[in-house]
Scaffold this motif. Structure first.
Motif, short mmCIF file in Angstrom:
data_model
loop_
_atom_site.label_atom_id
_atom_site.label_comp_id
_atom_site.label_asym_id
_atom_site.label_seq_id
_atom_site.Cartn_x
_atom_site.Cartn_y
_atom_site.Cartn_z
N LYS A 244 0.83 -1.21 0.00
CA LYS A 244 0.00 0.00 0.00
C LYS A 244 0.86 1.26 0.00
O LYS A 244 0.60 2.21 -0.75
CB LYS A 244 -0.93 -0.01 1.22
N LYS A 245 1.89 1.24 0.83
CA LYS A 245 2.77 2.41 0.93
C LYS A 245 3.45 2.68 -0.41
O LYS A 245 3.55 3.84 -0.85
CB LYS A 245 3.80 2.18 2.02
N THR A 246 3.92 1.63 -1.07
CA THR A 246 4.60 1.80 -2.36
C THR A 246 3.63 2.32 -3.41
O THR A 246 3.98 3.21 -4.21
CB THR A 246 5.20 0.47 -2.83
N LEU A 247 2.41 1.77 -3.45
CA LEU A 247 1.40 2.25 -4.40
C LEU A 247 1.12 3.74 -4.18
O LEU A 247 0.97 4.50 -5.14
CB LEU A 247 0.11 1.44 -4.25
N GLU A 248 1.05 4.14 -2.92
CA GLU A 248 0.81 5.55 -2.61
C GLU A 248 2.00 6.41 -3.05
O GLU A 248 1.80 7.51 -3.61
CB GLU A 248 0.56 5.71 -1.11
N ASN A 249 3.20 5.92 -2.83
CA ASN A 249 4.40 6.68 -3.24
C ASN A 249 4.46 6.87 -4.75
O ASN A 249 4.96 7.88 -5.24
CB ASN A 249 5.66 5.96 -2.75
N ASN A 251 1.81 7.10 -6.56
CA ASN A 251 0.52 7.72 -6.95
C ASN A 251 -0.37 6.77 -7.73
O ASN A 251 -1.06 7.15 -8.69
CB ASN A 251 0.77 9.00 -7.77
N PHE A 253 -2.25 4.21 -5.83
CA PHE A 253 -3.23 3.59 -4.93
C PHE A 253 -4.65 4.07 -5.22
O PHE A 253 -5.58 3.26 -5.36
CB PHE A 253 -2.88 3.88 -3.46
N ASP A 254 -4.86 5.37 -5.33
CA ASP A 254 -6.20 5.91 -5.56
C ASP A 254 -6.76 5.41 -6.89
O ASP A 254 -7.97 5.11 -7.00
CB ASP A 254 -6.18 7.44 -5.55
N GLU A 255 -5.90 5.33 -7.88
CA GLU A 255 -6.31 4.86 -9.20
C GLU A 255 -6.90 3.44 -9.11
O GLU A 255 -7.91 3.13 -9.73
CB GLU A 255 -5.10 4.88 -10.14
N ASN A 257 -7.92 1.93 -6.17
CA ASN A 257 -8.99 1.89 -5.16
C ASN A 257 -10.32 2.41 -5.70
O ASN A 257 -11.39 2.04 -5.21
CB ASN A 257 -8.57 2.72 -3.95
#
Length: 440
Positions: A244-249, A251, A253-255, A257
């Motif tokens: 999750k942290k890597t996906l957020e880094n 950009n 994760f939101d895509e 989710n």
């Protein structure tokens, strides 16, 4: 006889549960050593309780840390326990740092090491697991091997067939054992319960945690791009915190989710995850153990890797390596969803890991070795000069056992002209090319 068992992670506990059951059923004295490398005492105790396993006799509480620091602390703690307990054999399972530490310490104390799930090879030495399993195999006296293919890996590395026991994999025993417990308890995690998977169609369970996937932005983009197009599937993604942290880094994760057909939930406990797996139409994963569980539960799996130490699942037809290739992922996922014949072939792939009696075979072998005095480690009286190695083609009707008795030899490798064959005692060698050691 006393058997010590070293455990460090949840997969080890899961796969060793049937062996612990079998040891207790036979009234054998045992000592359970938990390195505690993944979680605190309370969480650890709850996990043993959930799986209906006795609590560890020792918990070393190593915690997380670098490979070197973690392994060193484990070795120190395990050595203290083994010096006090003096077991006849130490069992380790799989390819973790706990396996490496347990095998090294026991072998240096001249205590027999039994490696459960021995012989697996990815042939990728960048994987820490590969180094751990190779080192553990170098230290072992008894090898409990899931398949003939894994046994041949060890023969190729020079290990005597007399030390090799093809038992099947305890993952099969464990899946049957633990799914029964899981179904009895029902789903515990609210985020999964709210999805009502009992009435959900076309479930794709996704797991992704390996660095080669989650730390590579291009790979992640390819995988997420594939997921976007699988709109006919309900994708359930128990997300690892690091992923999750890597996906957020990146950009990303939101895509992911925001996709309606993707359900991102918190990490699941093992029993809840087993229920989810058993209800899945397809599994998309980079996990090694999940490849085994999927074929045991008759669920097709696509593996987000380009190699695997579980090649038997691929050969059997229940697993396809898709890497991070969008085209390959989509082609196979859609085929499983829309081609009933193809999907049924994957579901009905013969399980290469046996029928669920691996624990019985393992403890049978240990009891026999103990009764015959084979667990006592002594220095050899003759080294190197005591045998010679030869290769010949066999033209007569003679079994491996008969050849060995007649020639005072040990058959090592057998080749039938197409592939290597494990030299079982009653295998007829006529027409085979063999290598063997002659004792003098």
């Amino acid at each position: 006889m006393k058997i010590a068992i070293v455990l460090g992670t949840r997969p080890e506990i899961i796969k060793m549960a049937p062996i612990i059951d079998e040891i207790e059923k036979r009234g054998i004295t045992s000592c359970l050593i938990h390195t505690g490398q993944h979680y605190d005492k309370e969480m650890s105790d709850n996990f043993f309780k959930d799986l209906e396993i006795k609590s560890p006799d020792y918990n070393i509480h190593v915690g997380s840390g670098s490979h070197g620091k973690q392994t060193g602390l484990m070795m120190k703690g395990i050595e203290e326990v083994l010096l006090d307990e003096k077991p006849d054999i130490v069992l380790v399972q799989g390819d973790t740092n706990a396996v490496l530490a347990g095998a090294l310490v026991a072998s240096k104390l001249h205590i027999a090491v039994g490696h459960v799930e021995a012989g697996l090879r990815s042939f990728d030495i960048t994987m820490p697991e590969e180094l751990n399993r190779m080192a553990a195999d170098a230290c072992s006296l008894m090898y409990f091997i899931p398949t003939e293919e894994s046994a041949i890996n060890l023969l190729a590395e020079g290990i005597s067939r007399k030390k090799l026991f093809i038992t099947g994999n305890t993952v099969v025993d464990a899946c049957f054992r633990h799914l029964e417990i899981a179904n009895k308890l029902g789903i515990q995690e609210e985020s999964l319960a709210s999805l009502d998977i009992e009435n959900m169609n076309n479930i794709l369970t996704l797991t992704m945690h390996r660095a080669e996937n989650v730390d590579d932005k291009e790979r992640l983009i390819n995988i997420i791009s594939s997921l976007k197009e699988l709109k006919d599937m309900n994708i359930i993604f128990p997300i690892h915190p690091r992923t999750k942290k890597t996906l957020e880094n990146f950009n990303l994760f939101d895509e992911l989710n925001e996709l309606e057909h993707v359900h991102i939930i918190k990490p699941l406990g093992y029993l809840d995850f087993l229920i989810l797996t058993s209800h899945s139409t397809l599994i998309l994963t980079d996990s090694g153990g999940l490849q085994e569980e999927a074929i045991t539960l008759d669920v097709p799996v696509l593996t987000l890797r380009y190699n695997t130490e579980r090649p038997e699942t691929v050969s059997a037809g229940g697993n396809i390596l898709v890497g991070a290739n969008k085209k390959t992922i989509l082609e196979n996922a859609k085929k499983i969803l829309n081609d009933e014949e193809f999907a049924d072939k994957m579901k009905n792939a013969k399980n290469p890991y046996g029928n669920g009696d691996a624990a019985i075979k393992t403890i049978d072998a240990i009891e026999k070795a103990y009764n015959e005095g084979l667990l006592n480690i002594k220095s050899p009286e003759n080294i190197m000069s005591s045998f010679s190695r030869k290769m010949i083609k066999i033209n007569e009707d003679i079994s491996v056992g008969e050849f060995e008795e007649h020639e005072n030899a040990l058959v090592h490798m057998v080749f039938d002209g197409e592939k290597m064959i494990f030299p079982l005692n009653d295998l007829n060698l006529k027409g085979m090319m063999i290598t063997y050691d002659v004792y003098q």
